[in-house]
Design an enzyme around this catalytic site. Structure first.
Site, mmCIF file in Angstrom:
data_model
loop_
_atom_site.group_PDB
_atom_site.id
_atom_site.type_symbol
_atom_site.label_atom_id
_atom_site.label_comp_id
_atom_site.label_asym_id
_atom_site.label_seq_id
_atom_site.Cartn_x
_atom_site.Cartn_y
_atom_site.Cartn_z
ATOM 1 N N GLN A 46 0.866 -1.176 0.000
ATOM 2 C CA GLN A 46 0.000 0.000 0.000
ATOM 3 C C GLN A 46 0.907 1.232 0.000
ATOM 4 O O GLN A 46 1.390 1.673 1.047
ATOM 5 C CB GLN A 46 -0.919 -0.022 1.213
ATOM 6 C CG GLN A 46 -1.740 -1.307 1.330
ATOM 7 C CD GLN A 46 -2.752 -1.468 0.210
ATOM 8 O OE1 GLN A 46 -3.719 -0.715 0.102
ATOM 9 N NE2 GLN A 46 -2.538 -2.482 -0.637
ATOM 10 N N ARG A 65 -4.694 4.166 3.878
ATOM 11 C CA ARG A 65 -3.949 4.762 2.769
ATOM 12 C C ARG A 65 -4.287 4.049 1.463
ATOM 13 O O ARG A 65 -4.731 2.898 1.465
ATOM 14 C CB ARG A 65 -2.448 4.729 3.028
ATOM 15 C CG ARG A 65 -1.817 3.372 3.040
ATOM 16 C CD ARG A 65 -0.289 3.454 3.206
ATOM 17 N NE ARG A 65 0.084 4.218 4.381
ATOM 18 C CZ ARG A 65 0.744 5.386 4.337
ATOM 19 N NH1 ARG A 65 1.106 5.898 3.176
ATOM 20 N NH2 ARG A 65 1.053 6.015 5.441
ATOM 21 N N ALA A 110 -11.970 2.675 3.542
ATOM 22 C CA ALA A 110 -10.963 1.797 2.954
ATOM 23 C C ALA A 110 -10.088 2.528 1.935
ATOM 24 O O ALA A 110 -10.289 3.705 1.630
ATOM 25 C CB ALA A 110 -11.645 0.592 2.312
ATOM 26 N N HIS A 111 -9.118 1.795 1.376
ATOM 27 C CA HIS A 111 -8.130 2.379 0.472
ATOM 28 C C HIS A 111 -8.768 2.921 -0.807
ATOM 29 O O HIS A 111 -9.691 2.352 -1.359
ATOM 30 C CB HIS A 111 -6.995 1.402 0.146
ATOM 31 C CG HIS A 111 -7.442 0.103 -0.435
ATOM 32 N ND1 HIS A 111 -6.578 -0.953 -0.598
ATOM 33 C CD2 HIS A 111 -8.628 -0.332 -0.894
ATOM 34 C CE1 HIS A 111 -7.213 -1.968 -1.138
ATOM 35 N NE2 HIS A 111 -8.460 -1.610 -1.329
ATOM 36 N N ASN A 112 -8.254 4.074 -1.234
ATOM 37 C CA ASN A 112 -8.646 4.728 -2.488
ATOM 38 C C ASN A 112 -10.098 5.205 -2.515
ATOM 39 O O ASN A 112 -10.638 5.506 -3.573
ATOM 40 C CB ASN A 112 -8.374 3.818 -3.693
ATOM 41 C CG ASN A 112 -6.893 3.629 -3.938
ATOM 42 O OD1 ASN A 112 -6.316 2.636 -3.483
ATOM 43 N ND2 ASN A 112 -6.270 4.581 -4.608
#
Length: 349
Positions: free
Chosen positions: A202, A222, A243-245
């Site tokens: 990540q 991240r 969560a990510h993105n």
């Protein structure tokens, strides 16, 4: 800490008209049903109207639309919007109560390469990593971690026990409450031929824009690559997973225990109730309203839509369906009665 202000002074600040003693003073706010001498309360909901006749508060801020049926003990300040007026008072009280401390307390660690602005407060047991940048008037409370290359904008407050991982960006005038973690790894794992999982690095960060407030014990991951974005003016309640993105649009508000799966894009000015769950990779357009405990399993097409249920669908249709659901036992009873009259087989389960 308390403040002292007269009815006359308060009425000038909130643009209200006084009924009663303009020289009476208060020193703290209180709920109308718990008001005592020296406190100020407000009445903005007719549900609490009866309390105006029994409260011991010295001053009550009240909507001009309310009609009182008898005399009351407290001094009244009559305004267009009592809730907004009381909010202004609470802001004054909070500012008076806020710490004015500056400087770096003994026991804090600040890396030699970190950049520290003017009137910054860094409490004992905090950690400021290499090349971190703290702008003017930032406040870092005890046991907080600010990782390498983190940037925190002017006037932001990081409460105790917050952890901000490396490379993340926090804007100006943000508030991050205790226990929140920003920039931990996204949940990225690739299945392998032998049945286990390989961790996907990540490598991105989290970008939080200006005037954002994040409650306690939230987790904002991240990005795998690029950034997870929390846009300007967003307000997050406690216990939220981002969560990510993910991208959360400007001035969107989200209540507690909501979970947003990876790469979901939420538009501006959305209102999301508690315990809502989002699948990944969906788009939620601007001004969407999502009722509590809804499950968002697919993309929502139109702006300004209200949805409910799990899986979620149109709010009005959900209300109609819930009414039908409540009537299912009686409908089943009627159906069996019809079957008996028609001598049809009764398929009891």
């Amino acid at each position: 800490m308390t403040i002292s202000i007269t009815a006359k002074e308060l009425a000038q600040i909130i643009n209200g008209n006084i009924i009663g003693d303009e020289n009476i003073s208060i020193n703290k706010p209180a709920k109308i049903e718990e008001g005592t001498q020296g406190t100020v309360s407000f009445l903005a909901n007719e549900k609490y109207l009866s309390h105006i006749y029994t409260t011991q508060a010295s001053i009550v801020i009240i909507n001009k639309s309310f009609e009182l049926k008898q005399k009351v003990k407290p001094t009244l300040i009559v305004v267009d919007d009592a809730y907004q007026a009381f909010t202004t008072l609470l802001e004054m009280y909070q500012q008076a109560s806020a710490t004015t401390a500056t400087g770096i307390e003994e026991g804090a660690f600040v890396h030699d390469t970190a950049s520290i602005g003017k009137e910054v407060y860094i409490a004992s047991q905090s950690y400021i990593g290499a090349n971190a940048k703290l702008a003017d008037s930032v406040k870092i409370y005890p046991q907080s971690f600010v990782g390498a290359n983190v940037s925190i904008g002017k006037g932001s407050t990081i409460h105790s026990g917050v952890k901000i991982y490396a490379d993340c960006v926090i804007g100006e005038n943000c508030i991050i409450h205790s226990g929140t973690i920003i920039g931990s790894d996204g949940f990225g794992f690739a299945p392998t031929a032998n049945g286990d999982y390989k961790k996907i690095p990540q490598t991105g960060n989290v970008v939080i824009e200006n005037n954002v407030e994040i409650g306690s014990n939230c987790c904002i991951d991240r990005a795998t690559v690029g950034s997870t974005y929390i846009r300007q003016g967003v307000k997050l309640d406690n216990l939220i997973q981002v969560a990510h993105n993910v991208e959360i649009g400007k001035n969107t508000v989200i209540a507690a225990q909501t979970g947003v799966s990876g790469s979901t894009k939420i538009g501006e000015q959305c209102m999301i109730g508690g315990q809502v769950g989002f699948v990944g990779h969906v788009h939620i357009p601007a001004r969407t309203k999502i009722q509590a405990q809804s499950g968002i399993a697919k993309e929502i097409k139109e702006e300004g839509t209200a949805v409910a249920g799990s899986p979620a669908f149109g709010y009005r249709e959900w209300i109609k369906s819930s009414i039908v659901f409540q009537k299912l036992p009686s409908l089943m009873k009627r159906l069996r009665s019809v079957e008996e009259k028609l001598n049809l087989p009764n398929q009891k389960q």
